[in-house]
Design a protein around this motif. Structure first.
Motif, PDB file in Angstrom:
ATOM      1  N   GLY A   7       0.822  -1.198   0.000  1.00 11.86           N
ATOM      2  CA  GLY A   7       0.000   0.000   0.000  1.00 11.86           C
ATOM      3  C   GLY A   7       0.861   1.254   0.000  1.00 11.86           C
ATOM      4  O   GLY A   7       0.444   2.320   0.487  1.00 11.86           O
ATOM      5  N   SER A   8       2.051   1.173  -0.573  1.00 11.65           N
ATOM      6  CA  SER A   8       3.057   2.233  -0.455  1.00 11.65           C
ATOM      7  C   SER A   8       2.705   3.495  -1.221  1.00 11.65           C
ATOM      8  O   SER A   8       3.298   4.553  -0.969  1.00 11.65           O
ATOM      9  N   THR A   9       1.776   3.420  -2.172  1.00  6.14           N
ATOM     10  CA  THR A   9       1.363   4.628  -2.897  1.00  6.14           C
ATOM     11  C   THR A   9      -0.045   5.062  -2.508  1.00  6.14           C
ATOM     12  O   THR A   9      -0.618   5.941  -3.150  1.00  6.14           O
ATOM     13  N   SER A  33       1.863  -1.383 -10.615  1.00  4.18           N
ATOM     14  CA  SER A  33       2.065  -0.973 -12.010  1.00  4.18           C
ATOM     15  C   SER A  33       3.406  -0.277 -12.139  1.00  4.18           C
ATOM     16  O   SER A  33       4.012   0.160 -11.154  1.00  4.18           O
ATOM     17  N   GLU A  34       3.846  -0.135 -13.384  1.00  6.83           N
ATOM     18  CA  GLU A  34       5.095   0.569 -13.631  1.00  6.83           C
ATOM     19  C   GLU A  34       4.963   2.045 -13.263  1.00  6.83           C
ATOM     20  O   GLU A  34       5.929   2.665 -12.817  1.00  6.83           O
ATOM     21  N   ALA A  35       3.755   2.607 -13.443  1.00  8.25           N
ATOM     22  CA  ALA A  35       3.543   4.005 -13.058  1.00  8.25           C
ATOM     23  C   ALA A  35       3.739   4.182 -11.556  1.00  8.25           C
ATOM     24  O   ALA A  35       4.376   5.152 -11.109  1.00  8.25           O
ATOM     25  N   SER A  36       3.197   3.259 -10.762  1.00 10.37           N
ATOM     26  CA  SER A  36       3.385   3.326  -9.314  1.00 10.37           C
ATOM     27  C   SER A  36       4.854   3.122  -8.951  1.00 10.37           C
ATOM     28  O   SER A  36       5.386   3.783  -8.051  1.00 10.37           O
ATOM     29  N   ALA A  37       5.500   2.206  -9.667  1.00 16.49           N
ATOM     30  CA  ALA A  37       6.917   1.956  -9.413  1.00 16.49           C
ATOM     31  C   ALA A  37       7.745   3.205  -9.667  1.00 16.49           C
ATOM     32  O   ALA A  37       8.665   3.533  -8.900  1.00 16.49           O
ATOM     33  N   GLU A  38       7.417   3.929 -10.736  1.00 14.52           N
ATOM     34  CA  GLU A  38       8.171   5.140 -11.064  1.00 14.52           C
ATOM     35  C   GLU A  38       7.952   6.221 -10.002  1.00 14.52           C
ATOM     36  O   GLU A  38       8.880   6.962  -9.656  1.00 14.52           O
ATOM     37  N   GLY A  50       4.268  -6.072  -7.923  1.00 14.45           N
ATOM     38  CA  GLY A  50       3.380  -7.137  -7.474  1.00 14.45           C
ATOM     39  C   GLY A  50       2.167  -6.556  -6.775  1.00 14.45           C
ATOM     40  O   GLY A  50       2.007  -5.341  -6.686  1.00 14.45           O
ATOM     41  N   ASP A  51       1.296  -7.436  -6.293  1.00 10.67           N
ATOM     42  CA  ASP A  51       0.110  -7.009  -5.551  1.00 10.67           C
ATOM     43  C   ASP A  51      -0.262  -8.084  -4.548  1.00 10.67           C
ATOM     44  O   ASP A  51       0.461  -9.081  -4.395  1.00 10.67           O
ATOM     45  N   LEU A  52      -1.390  -7.902  -3.865  1.00 10.58           N
ATOM     46  CA  LEU A  52      -1.768  -8.832  -2.803  1.00 10.58           C
ATOM     47  C   LEU A  52      -2.070 -10.233  -3.320  1.00 10.58           C
ATOM     48  O   LEU A  52      -1.988 -11.204  -2.562  1.00 10.58           O
ATOM     49  N   ASP A  53      -2.443 -10.355  -4.594  1.00  8.70           N
ATOM     50  CA  ASP A  53      -2.717 -11.677  -5.154  1.00  8.70           C
ATOM     51  C   ASP A  53      -1.469 -12.359  -5.697  1.00  8.70           C
ATOM     52  O   ASP A  53      -1.490 -13.557  -5.995  1.00  8.70           O
ATOM     53  N   ASP A  54      -0.394 -11.603  -5.851  1.00 11.08           N
ATOM     54  CA  ASP A  54       0.876 -12.150  -6.337  1.00 11.08           C
ATOM     55  C   ASP A  54       1.711 -12.546  -5.127  1.00 11.08           C
ATOM     56  O   ASP A  54       2.557 -11.791  -4.658  1.00 11.08           O
TER      57      ASP A  54
END
Length: 298
Positions: A7-9, A33-38, A50-54
């Motif tokens: 939940g970092s973003t 997503s890559e946008a969140s990563a950036e 990744g996400d909670l299902d990964d």
């Protein structure tokens, strides 16, 4: 410390990342997503895609960390059973990777349903136990791992974690006021909410990660009781709208899903939290935040 933040973003998570970085920690932020990563990279954090299902991404992130702050939740109001399932599976996975390590695991929860008729205390256990319960019983699942070589800490957040940019309950109430042309409260508006400014909540999360004993429950509560009528009046004043009572039977139609929560008292004490960690909230109060335009500008 290398800290994995899920939940970092998000609303609270982004403030936690800022606080952790300012305190000298290295942040690994789970990014869907890559946008969140950036966005995380631009702030000096290291993304973990990744996400909670990964579940594999969660194992990978935990394996690269010295501690975990778990703030993410699907919050699927249309399918709460799916949110609960995903939460349970994610927490089981992360705790499995932490077992025997002595590393901290900070987990988020809310105050709703902890107790009725009085403010919740840190000594009150969550009634949610087992996979089929609220949030998959994740708070109790985590705290049980204090006996399995993990340092679990539960942080229960006030129903309003407020500030400019908030998209939580007060933002929904503000949107309903704009749509209806009136700022409402339920019945006589005597229901009470606890509240905390986002920056104070973020600092508490960091303090809990750094030093709270395993098995601790912390309450992110700066103001113990703000009446829902006060909240509605502040929203009305900020938007230049009148304030009125909405009968409880009409709350769901008037406010949407948040009407159920706005009709209920959700309060807690944070006295033990403050004494344990020396946490002293310094941010503005909820009514002040609303009246000075934190939500009118949204």
């Amino acid at each position: 410390m290398r800290v994995l933040v899920t939940g970092s973003t998000g609303w609270i998570g982004s403030a936690v990342v800022t606080d952790l970085l300012a305190a000298g920690h290295h942040v690994l932020g789970l990014a869907r997503s890559e946008a969140s990563a950036e966005r995380l990279r631009s702030r000096g954090a290291e993304p973990v895609l990744g996400d909670l299902d990964d579940l594999e991404s969660l194992r990978r992130g935990v394996g690269s960390s010295d501690g975990v702050v778990h703030l993410a939740n699907k919050h699927d109001w249309g399918n709460p059973a799916e949110s609960d399932r995903a939460e349970r599976a994610a927490v089981e996975t992360m705790l499995g990777a932490l077992t025997g390590s002595g590393r901290p695991f900070v987990i988020a929860n809310g105050l709703s349903g902890i107790v009725e008729g009085r403010p919740a205390l840190e000594t009150d256990p969550s009634p949610a136990v087992g996979p089929g319960s609220d949030r998959g019983g994740s708070e109790n699942l985590a705290l049980d791992h204090a006996e399995r070589g993990v340092r679990p800490v539960a942080v229960r957040f006030a129903p309003s974690v407020h500030g400019a940019g908030d998209w939580g309950f007060v933002a929904f109430l503000t949107a309903a006021a704009r749509e209806r042309g009136v700022s409402g409260y339920v019945d006589d508006g005597s229901a009470l909410w606890s509240a905390v400014h986002r920056d104070d909540a973020a600092r508490l999360v960091r303090l809990g990660l750094e030093s709270a004993p395993g098995g601790t429950r912390l309450h992110a509560v700066a103001e113990e009781a703000v009446s829902t009528r006060e909240i509605a009046e502040a929203i009305g004043a900020s938007l230049g709208l009148p304030t009125t009572s909405v009968p409880a039977v009409d709350a769901a139609e008037h406010f949407g899903f948040v009407g159920h929560f706005f009709a209920a008292s959700m309060t807690a004490s944070s006295a033990h939290t403050r004494d344990l960690l020396g946490w002293d909230p310094i941010g503005p109060g909820l009514v002040e935040d609303i009246r000075t335009g934190a939500y009118a500008r949204a």
